[in-house]
Design a protein around this motif. Structure first.
Motif, PDB file in Angstrom:
ATOM      1  N   MET A 269     -10.334   1.263  11.640  1.00  0.00           N
ATOM      2  CA  MET A 269     -10.657   1.120  13.059  1.00  0.00           C
ATOM      3  C   MET A 269      -9.778   2.023  13.922  1.00  0.00           C
ATOM      4  N   LEU A 270      -8.525   2.200  13.488  1.00  0.00           N
ATOM      5  CA  LEU A 270      -7.598   3.060  14.226  1.00  0.00           C
ATOM      6  C   LEU A 270      -7.728   4.522  13.802  1.00  0.00           C
ATOM      7  N   ASN A 271      -8.654   4.791  12.881  1.00  0.00           N
ATOM      8  CA  ASN A 271      -8.857   6.139  12.348  1.00  0.00           C
ATOM      9  C   ASN A 271      -7.559   6.691  11.769  1.00  0.00           C
ATOM     10  N   ARG A 272      -6.934   5.869  10.915  1.00  0.00           N
ATOM     11  CA  ARG A 272      -5.685   6.256  10.275  1.00  0.00           C
ATOM     12  C   ARG A 272      -5.731   5.952   8.784  1.00  0.00           C
ATOM     13  N   THR A 273      -4.909   6.655   8.038  1.00  0.00           N
ATOM     14  CA  THR A 273      -4.741   6.400   6.610  1.00  0.00           C
ATOM     15  C   THR A 273      -3.750   5.259   6.437  1.00  0.00           C
ATOM     16  N   LEU A 274      -4.067   4.316   5.567  1.00  0.00           N
ATOM     17  CA  LEU A 274      -3.164   3.193   5.317  1.00  0.00           C
ATOM     18  C   LEU A 274      -2.094   3.616   4.319  1.00  0.00           C
ATOM     19  N   LEU A 275      -0.830   3.487   4.712  1.00  0.00           N
ATOM     20  CA  LEU A 275       0.257   3.757   3.776  1.00  0.00           C
ATOM     21  C   LEU A 275       0.234   2.701   2.685  1.00  0.00           C
ATOM     22  N   MET A 276       0.330   3.134   1.433  1.00  0.00           N
ATOM     23  CA  MET A 276       0.195   2.225   0.300  1.00  0.00           C
ATOM     24  C   MET A 276       1.127   1.026   0.458  1.00  0.00           C
ATOM     25  N   PRO A 277       0.555  -0.172   0.600  1.00  0.00           N
ATOM     26  CA  PRO A 277       1.386  -1.355   0.858  1.00  0.00           C
ATOM     27  C   PRO A 277       2.022  -1.905  -0.410  1.00  0.00           C
ATOM     28  N   SER A 278       2.994  -2.757  -0.199  1.00  0.00           N
ATOM     29  CA  SER A 278       3.634  -3.458  -1.306  1.00  0.00           C
ATOM     30  C   SER A 278       2.959  -4.809  -1.478  1.00  0.00           C
ATOM     31  N   LEU A 279       2.580  -5.128  -2.720  1.00  0.00           N
ATOM     32  CA  LEU A 279       2.012  -6.435  -3.032  1.00  0.00           C
ATOM     33  C   LEU A 279       3.143  -7.363  -3.481  1.00  0.00           C
ATOM     34  N   SER A 280       2.795  -8.584  -3.868  1.00  0.00           N
ATOM     35  CA  SER A 280       3.804  -9.546  -4.318  1.00  0.00           C
ATOM     36  C   SER A 280       3.445 -10.042  -5.712  1.00  0.00           C
ATOM     37  N   ALA A 281       4.353  -9.809  -6.664  1.00  0.00           N
ATOM     38  CA  ALA A 281       4.096 -10.200  -8.046  1.00  0.00           C
ATOM     39  C   ALA A 281       4.282 -11.691  -8.259  1.00  0.00           C
ATOM     40  N   SER A 282       5.146 -12.303  -7.448  1.00  0.00           N
ATOM     41  CA  SER A 282       5.436 -13.727  -7.586  1.00  0.00           C
ATOM     42  C   SER A 282       4.668 -14.526  -6.545  1.00  0.00           C
ATOM     43  N   LEU A 283       4.693 -15.836  -6.710  1.00  0.00           N
ATOM     44  CA  LEU A 283       3.946 -16.708  -5.807  1.00  0.00           C
ATOM     45  C   LEU A 283       4.897 -17.698  -5.140  1.00  0.00           C
ATOM     46  N   PHE A 284       5.318 -17.373  -3.932  1.00  0.00           N
ATOM     47  CA  PHE A 284       6.138 -18.281  -3.138  1.00  0.00           C
ATOM     48  C   PHE A 284       5.548 -18.318  -1.738  1.00  0.00           C
ATOM     49  N   TYR A 285       5.117 -19.486  -1.334  1.00  0.00           N
ATOM     50  CA  TYR A 285       4.444 -19.594  -0.044  1.00  0.00           C
ATOM     51  C   TYR A 285       5.418 -19.662   1.128  1.00  0.00           C
ATOM     52  N   LYS A 286       6.578 -20.256   0.912  1.00  0.00           N
ATOM     53  CA  LYS A 286       7.513 -20.453   2.020  1.00  0.00           C
ATOM     54  C   LYS A 286       8.811 -19.664   1.846  1.00  0.00           C
ATOM     55  N   GLU A 287       9.237 -19.463   0.599  1.00  0.00           N
ATOM     56  CA  GLU A 287      10.503 -18.785   0.353  1.00  0.00           C
ATOM     57  C   GLU A 287      10.269 -17.276   0.278  1.00  0.00           C
ATOM     58  N   ILE A 288      10.141 -16.658   1.437  1.00  0.00           N
ATOM     59  CA  ILE A 288       9.804 -15.240   1.521  1.00  0.00           C
ATOM     60  C   ILE A 288      10.839 -14.375   0.809  1.00  0.00           C
ATOM     61  N   ASP A 289      12.107 -14.785   0.863  1.00  0.00           N
ATOM     62  CA  ASP A 289      13.166 -13.983   0.267  1.00  0.00           C
ATOM     63  C   ASP A 289      13.078 -13.951  -1.259  1.00  0.00           C
ATOM     64  N   ARG A 290      12.285 -14.847  -1.836  1.00  0.00           N
ATOM     65  CA  ARG A 290      12.146 -14.890  -3.295  1.00  0.00           C
ATOM     66  C   ARG A 290      10.904 -14.139  -3.778  1.00  0.00           C
ATOM     67  N   LEU A 291      10.167 -13.561  -2.862  1.00  0.00           N
ATOM     68  CA  LEU A 291       8.979 -12.799  -3.243  1.00  0.00           C
ATOM     69  C   LEU A 291       9.391 -11.546  -4.014  1.00  0.00           C
TER      70      LEU A 291
END
Length: 436
Positions: free
Chosen positions: A90-112
């Motif tokens: 929509m912004l007519n821009r290329t998306l910089l390759m994002p980082s995914l999350s290998a682990s599953l923590f819903y609240k403990e963001i620092d443990r992702l």
């Protein structure tokens, strides 16, 4: 004689006028879609003009969008990634390759545990398949790392869909072209407001191809399932007279995949959801799932039933007992493929199971599960590519069913994703309204 020639002349002129009129109608007037099934115009994967690019210009490769780390389960991450792609489009821009999350923590963001996108999905393949629609870029493509503008995503009840859309439109204007990178900060893209139809998300999902290592692991599991099925078929047919075993065993052995949501946290969630929505077609007991799968109309037995279940249920031997005669239930531990899964973090394990379910000859899931819903969407896309616009009441190649909704002959309800939906809400959060 003269009258005959005159009549022929008038007839010819009349026919000529009719042909011209029909030609002009086809060229100048919009076509009208029929009723029932899925409107083929809605299957066109070109974005609506209000939120799309000029297709002649394509995606700018020198302007970029950066998004926060993508988190939670595989299904949530795929949706979040697609939403980030469509925002960049929509912004007519290329998306910089994002980082995914290998682990599953819903609240403990620092443990992702972050994992690069190209460790899970093929980067170059994605850009090739989505060429002209959305584009991924590397951080190494940046020329001026100081040319960054931070866009703070709004939150709370006052941050409406309309306000969010207005903000995106504002940042798509020429006044922001001087910034090489627009960096969105704030919440996970899965929680962003949704402005795109299902068909646009489906277009992005089609471009997600697993890297070879993970795809081969999934193929090993599928091969093991079919191997068990072949052995079962051989034993069954050897007991029958007049059966050509050689020709029968050369044929592909079908299997059914069932995404069983029975773990404790799911049952707590779905019970609360039933109360809040005042519906009773969300939770399903093991007994209900087994009975409905066994009542699928036209399902030929004997057949292997692969149970895609949470690891917490693998120690419960009861999930493979009590099934209808002719159905052979197996899960990763019984197949002796649990070692394949244990080599990888949560995200990769889910990706393998997703692939196994999507390749099944018959898939049965829960319409309030995002995992199941994405598989049903992918299988719907496969049928559409084959020219099938509706699977309702028809014997099709990639049938899907929702076991939480009662269907024909006390079996699960046939399920085909609604490709004409204006948003992904039904898939992201579940629904008991399915196309069939």
């Amino acid at each position: 004689m003269f009258f005959g020639r005159n009549l022929n002349s008038i007839t010819c002129k009349g026919l000529a006028l009719i042909v011209i009129a029909l030609f002009l109608r086809v060229v100048l007037l919009p076509s009208f879609s029929g009723y029932g099934g899925i409107d083929k115009n809605n299957l066109d994967l070109i974005h609506s003009r209000s939120l799309s690019l000029d297709s002649d210009n394509g995606i700018r490769i020198e302007k970029f969008l950066e998004v926060p780390q993508i988190v939670w389960g595989l299904n949530n991450q795929k949706i979040a990634f697609a939403r980030a792609c469509l925002t960049a489009r929509m912004l007519n821009r290329t998306l910089l390759m994002p980082s995914l999350s290998a682990s599953l923590f819903y609240k403990e963001i620092d443990r992702l545990q972050p994992i690069s996108f190209d460790k899970v999905f093929q980067f170059e393949r994605f850009n090739a398949l989505c060429n002209g629609f959305v584009q991924l870029g590397h951080y190494s493509d940046l020329r001026n790392r100081t040319g960054v503008y931070e866009l703070q995503k709004g939150s709370g009840r006052k941050w409406t869909v309309e306000r969010d859309l207005d903000q995106l439109k504002e940042f798509g204007e020429d006044s922001f072209n001087g910034y090489e990178v627009i960096r969105i900060v704030g919440k996970n893209p899965f929680l962003w407001h949704d402005h795109w139809p299902v068909k646009d998300y489906a277009r992005v999902f089609e471009c997600l191809v697993l890297v070879d290592e993970i795809a081969k692991e999934a193929d090993k599991v599928v091969s093991k399932i079919r191997e068990v099925g072949k052995e079962m078929r051989s034993k069954t047919q050897s007991a029958q007279s007049g059966v050509d075993l050689d020709s029968s065993l050369l044929q592909p052995v079908p299997y059914v995949a069932v995404h069983m949501r029975m773990e404790i946290d799911w049952m707590i969630h779905c019970k609360k959801l039933e109360q809040r929505l005042n519906v009773s077609e969300i939770c399903s007991s093991k007994q209900e799932i087994m009975e409905r799968v066994g009542n699928i109309v036209g399902l030929k037995s004997p057949v292997v039933v692969y149970l895609a279940v949470a690891d917490s249920l693998l120690e419960d031997s009861s999930i493979v007992t009590g099934w209808k005669e002719g159905l052979l239930p197996v899960e990763k531990k019984k197949l002796s493929v649990d070692g394949i899964y244990k080599k990888y973090p949560y995200l990769i394990q889910s990706a393998i199971d997703y692939e196994v379910c999507s390749k099944a000859d018959v898939f049965v899931g829960n319409s309030f599960s995002t995992f199941s819903s994405l598989i049903a969407l992918e299988r719907t896309q496969k049928m559409i590519r084959m020219g099938v616009t509706s699977s309702c009441g028809v014997d099709v190649r990639w049938p899907s069913y929702a076991y939480n909704i009662l269907g024909e002959s006390n079996g699960p309800h046939k399920w085909m994703a609604n490709m004409s939906d204006s948003s992904l809400k039904a898939i992201s959060y579940g629904s008991n309204i399915i196309s069939c």
